[in-house]
Design an enzyme around this catalytic site. Sequence first.
Site, PDB file in Angstrom:
ATOM      1  N   CYS A  43       0.947  -1.134  -0.195  1.00  0.00           N
ATOM      2  CA  CYS A  43      -0.065   0.061   0.393  1.00  0.00           C
ATOM      3  C   CYS A  43       1.001   1.577   0.542  1.00  0.00           C
ATOM      4  CB  CYS A  43      -0.663  -0.377   1.052  1.00  0.00           C
ATOM      5  SG  CYS A  43      -0.206   0.150   2.901  1.00  0.00           S
ATOM      6  N   SER A  44       0.584   2.977   0.518  1.00  0.00           N
ATOM      7  CA  SER A  44       1.142   3.459   0.540  1.00  0.00           C
ATOM      8  C   SER A  44       2.285   3.763   1.550  1.00  0.00           C
ATOM      9  CB  SER A  44       0.700   4.668   0.975  1.00  0.00           C
ATOM     10  OG  SER A  44      -1.129   4.676   0.437  1.00  0.00           O
TER      11      SER A  44
END
Length: 168
Positions: free
Chosen positions: A101-102
């Site tokens: 993800c981020s």
Amino acid sequence: MKQLSIFLPIFLMPLLLLAQQTLDPKFEKKIEELIEHSVPVISCERLEQKVNTPNLYLLDAREKKEYETSHLKDAVWVGYDTFSPERLTMVPKDGIVVVYCSVGYRSEKIGEQLKKMGYSRVYNLYGGIFEWTNRTYPLVNLQNEVTTKVHAYNRDWGRWLNKGEKVY
């Protein structure tokens, strides 16, 4: 003395590897506050070396808008709030699965779900797409063209993205 010389490298190696996983020690600290290590982590360097490994599946646990801005080449979007096991039909239970993800929080949560679903070789990309980008590894857009754009989630989280073009 011989036992000590064998014990120290074995004991210190995981600590050394962990300490070298991000370029920014403050980002490292933030990640360690967020994740529980409930899913084994893989460093960006290690993943970059393994991207052409057969039976390796990259799963993007960000939301659709983030994925559409850019993602790791060949990554499959699975989402986070909208995660659905139906998106995993092409991923065998014995495949090597790397979720990102981020920064690593959402991907760890999706990784936990995958483990409960019977996936046995699940890894969380340490530092997520932000660290991947900070190390200048390639990203692609929906047309599979190399891009430097990265959805930075929001301005607060975007401060950890030091390379690439931030998109909100």
